[in-house]
Write a protein that holds these residues in place. Sequence first.
Motif, PDB file in Angstrom:
ATOM      1  N   ASN A  17      -5.404  56.568 -13.787  1.00  0.00           N
ATOM      2  CA  ASN A  17      -4.098  56.460 -13.138  1.00  0.00           C
ATOM      3  C   ASN A  17      -2.927  56.528 -14.116  1.00  0.00           C
ATOM      4  O   ASN A  17      -1.825  56.879 -13.715  1.00  0.00           O
ATOM      5  CB  ASN A  17      -4.035  55.201 -12.272  1.00  0.00           C
ATOM      6  N   ARG A  18      -3.159  56.247 -15.381  1.00  0.00           N
ATOM      7  CA  ARG A  18      -2.074  56.428 -16.359  1.00  0.00           C
ATOM      8  C   ARG A  18      -2.123  57.822 -16.981  1.00  0.00           C
ATOM      9  O   ARG A  18      -1.313  58.152 -17.847  1.00  0.00           O
ATOM     10  CB  ARG A  18      -2.074  55.317 -17.395  1.00  0.00           C
ATOM     11  N   GLY A  19      -3.100  58.653 -16.547  1.00  0.00           N
ATOM     12  CA  GLY A  19      -3.156  60.041 -16.982  1.00  0.00           C
ATOM     13  C   GLY A  19      -3.783  60.259 -18.345  1.00  0.00           C
ATOM     14  O   GLY A  19      -3.647  61.333 -18.926  1.00  0.00           O
ATOM     15  N   ASP A  20      -4.506  59.266 -18.858  1.00  0.00           N
ATOM     16  CA  ASP A  20      -5.111  59.359 -20.185  1.00  0.00           C
ATOM     17  C   ASP A  20      -6.523  59.943 -20.071  1.00  0.00           C
ATOM     18  O   ASP A  20      -7.524  59.250 -20.202  1.00  0.00           O
ATOM     19  CB  ASP A  20      -5.144  57.972 -20.828  1.00  0.00           C
ATOM     20  N   THR A  21      -6.581  61.252 -19.817  1.00  0.00           N
ATOM     21  CA  THR A  21      -7.871  61.889 -19.567  1.00  0.00           C
ATOM     22  C   THR A  21      -8.713  62.041 -20.841  1.00  0.00           C
ATOM     23  O   THR A  21      -9.933  62.160 -20.747  1.00  0.00           O
ATOM     24  CB  THR A  21      -7.684  63.254 -18.884  1.00  0.00           C
ATOM     25  N   VAL A  22      -8.096  62.016 -22.015  1.00  0.00           N
ATOM     26  CA  VAL A  22      -8.871  62.026 -23.262  1.00  0.00           C
ATOM     27  C   VAL A  22      -9.672  60.727 -23.362  1.00  0.00           C
ATOM     28  O   VAL A  22     -10.882  60.747 -23.602  1.00  0.00           O
ATOM     29  CB  VAL A  22      -7.956  62.225 -24.489  1.00  0.00           C
ATOM     30  N   SER A  23      -9.013  59.592 -23.140  1.00  0.00           N
ATOM     31  CA  SER A  23      -9.719  58.306 -23.154  1.00  0.00           C
ATOM     32  C   SER A  23     -10.716  58.211 -22.012  1.00  0.00           C
ATOM     33  O   SER A  23     -11.772  57.586 -22.143  1.00  0.00           O
ATOM     34  CB  SER A  23      -8.738  57.142 -23.089  1.00  0.00           C
ATOM     35  N   LEU A  24     -10.394  58.826 -20.885  1.00  0.00           N
ATOM     36  CA  LEU A  24     -11.300  58.814 -19.743  1.00  0.00           C
ATOM     37  C   LEU A  24     -12.639  59.457 -20.122  1.00  0.00           C
ATOM     38  O   LEU A  24     -13.703  58.964 -19.745  1.00  0.00           O
ATOM     39  CB  LEU A  24     -10.672  59.547 -18.559  1.00  0.00           C
ATOM     40  N   GLY A  25     -12.592  60.529 -20.896  1.00  0.00           N
ATOM     41  CA  GLY A  25     -13.821  61.150 -21.377  1.00  0.00           C
ATOM     42  C   GLY A  25     -14.682  60.199 -22.179  1.00  0.00           C
ATOM     43  O   GLY A  25     -15.913  60.308 -22.186  1.00  0.00           O
ATOM     44  N   GLY A  26     -14.065  59.224 -22.832  1.00  0.00           N
ATOM     45  CA  GLY A  26     -14.783  58.235 -23.627  1.00  0.00           C
ATOM     46  C   GLY A  26     -15.636  57.274 -22.813  1.00  0.00           C
ATOM     47  O   GLY A  26     -16.456  56.545 -23.372  1.00  0.00           O
ATOM     48  N   PHE A  27     -15.474  57.248 -21.509  1.00  0.00           N
ATOM     49  CA  PHE A  27     -16.319  56.414 -20.652  1.00  0.00           C
ATOM     50  C   PHE A  27     -17.715  57.019 -20.494  1.00  0.00           C
ATOM     51  O   PHE A  27     -18.610  56.377 -19.999  1.00  0.00           O
ATOM     52  CB  PHE A  27     -15.689  56.256 -19.266  1.00  0.00           C
ATOM     53  N   TYR A  28     -17.864  58.285 -20.905  1.00  0.00           N
ATOM     54  CA  TYR A  28     -19.077  59.052 -20.652  1.00  0.00           C
ATOM     55  C   TYR A  28     -19.898  59.227 -21.927  1.00  0.00           C
ATOM     56  O   TYR A  28     -19.344  59.443 -23.010  1.00  0.00           O
ATOM     57  CB  TYR A  28     -18.711  60.417 -20.062  1.00  0.00           C
ATOM     58  N   ALA A  29     -21.225  59.178 -21.786  1.00  0.00           N
ATOM     59  CA  ALA A  29     -22.145  59.421 -22.893  1.00  0.00           C
ATOM     60  C   ALA A  29     -22.048  60.887 -23.316  1.00  0.00           C
ATOM     61  O   ALA A  29     -21.646  61.744 -22.519  1.00  0.00           O
ATOM     62  CB  ALA A  29     -23.568  59.081 -22.457  1.00  0.00           C
ATOM     63  N   PRO A  30     -22.445  61.206 -24.552  1.00  0.00           N
ATOM     64  CA  PRO A  30     -22.376  62.598 -25.007  1.00  0.00           C
ATOM     65  C   PRO A  30     -23.129  63.582 -24.100  1.00  0.00           C
ATOM     66  O   PRO A  30     -22.703  64.716 -23.935  1.00  0.00           O
ATOM     67  CB  PRO A  30     -23.013  62.552 -26.400  1.00  0.00           C
ATOM     68  N   GLU A  31     -24.203  63.132 -23.488  1.00  0.00           N
ATOM     69  CA  GLU A  31     -25.010  64.002 -22.629  1.00  0.00           C
ATOM     70  C   GLU A  31     -24.653  63.867 -21.145  1.00  0.00           C
ATOM     71  O   GLU A  31     -25.358  64.392 -20.267  1.00  0.00           O
ATOM     72  CB  GLU A  31     -26.503  63.691 -22.836  1.00  0.00           C
ATOM     73  N   ALA A  32     -23.562  63.212 -20.835  1.00  0.00           N
ATOM     74  CA  ALA A  32     -23.188  62.906 -19.445  1.00  0.00           C
ATOM     75  C   ALA A  32     -22.925  64.150 -18.610  1.00  0.00           C
ATOM     76  O   ALA A  32     -22.475  65.179 -19.113  1.00  0.00           O
ATOM     77  CB  ALA A  32     -21.944  62.021 -19.429  1.00  0.00           C
ATOM     78  N   LEU A  33     -23.186  63.981 -17.319  1.00  0.00           N
ATOM     79  CA  LEU A  33     -22.874  64.999 -16.326  1.00  0.00           C
ATOM     80  C   LEU A  33     -21.992  64.400 -15.245  1.00  0.00           C
ATOM     81  O   LEU A  33     -22.262  63.293 -14.764  1.00  0.00           O
ATOM     82  CB  LEU A  33     -24.142  65.507 -15.636  1.00  0.00           C
ATOM     83  N   VAL A  34     -20.955  65.128 -14.863  1.00  0.00           N
ATOM     84  CA  VAL A  34     -20.186  64.836 -13.660  1.00  0.00           C
ATOM     85  C   VAL A  34     -20.537  65.955 -12.685  1.00  0.00           C
ATOM     86  O   VAL A  34     -20.445  67.137 -13.031  1.00  0.00           O
ATOM     87  CB  VAL A  34     -18.670  64.808 -13.942  1.00  0.00           C
ATOM     88  N   ILE A  35     -20.978  65.566 -11.499  1.00  0.00           N
ATOM     89  CA  ILE A  35     -21.314  66.545 -10.474  1.00  0.00           C
ATOM     90  C   ILE A  35     -20.413  66.284  -9.281  1.00  0.00           C
ATOM     91  O   ILE A  35     -20.684  65.412  -8.454  1.00  0.00           O
ATOM     92  CB  ILE A  35     -22.801  66.468 -10.081  1.00  0.00           C
ATOM     93  N   PRO A  36     -19.290  67.021  -9.202  1.00  0.00           N
ATOM     94  CA  PRO A  36     -18.351  66.818  -8.094  1.00  0.00           C
ATOM     95  C   PRO A  36     -18.930  67.352  -6.783  1.00  0.00           C
ATOM     96  O   PRO A  36     -19.737  68.280  -6.792  1.00  0.00           O
ATOM     97  CB  PRO A  36     -17.118  67.611  -8.517  1.00  0.00           C
TER      98      PRO A  36
END
Length: 120
Positions: A17-36
């Motif tokens: 919500n604050r638009g910090d999508t670089v930090s948002l990526g940090g919530f994910y493991a290196p091998e993570a998948l997002v499946i929209p």
Amino acid sequence: MTSEVVNKAAKWDETFNRGDTVSLGGFYAPEALVIPAGGAPVKGPEAIGKFFKDLQSNGFAGHKIVVDSVIEDGNTLIASGKWQLNGPGENGATKQYGGNWVNVVKRNGADLQILLHTWN
């Protein structure tokens, strides 16, 4: 354990919500998948951050996660619940979107990292 996931979900919402999508990526493991829902899988923290940046650039904001369930098996957790997001609707009006989400999360020391994030 549920409170730990609820706290992490609140931080995810706050970061989005604050638009910090670089930090948002940090919530994910290196091998993570997002499946929209209905979309192609997105792999890795950098690409995931870009995916959410693109979403925001299309007018989506005001994300809210509710955690309904957490199943723990060793260092792996399966969390699920509901999500809401505001975005563009007809004739420039704001529309509220929402549905169910599931995350597979791994414990990495004292931190939790998302391995899989999907929603409908």
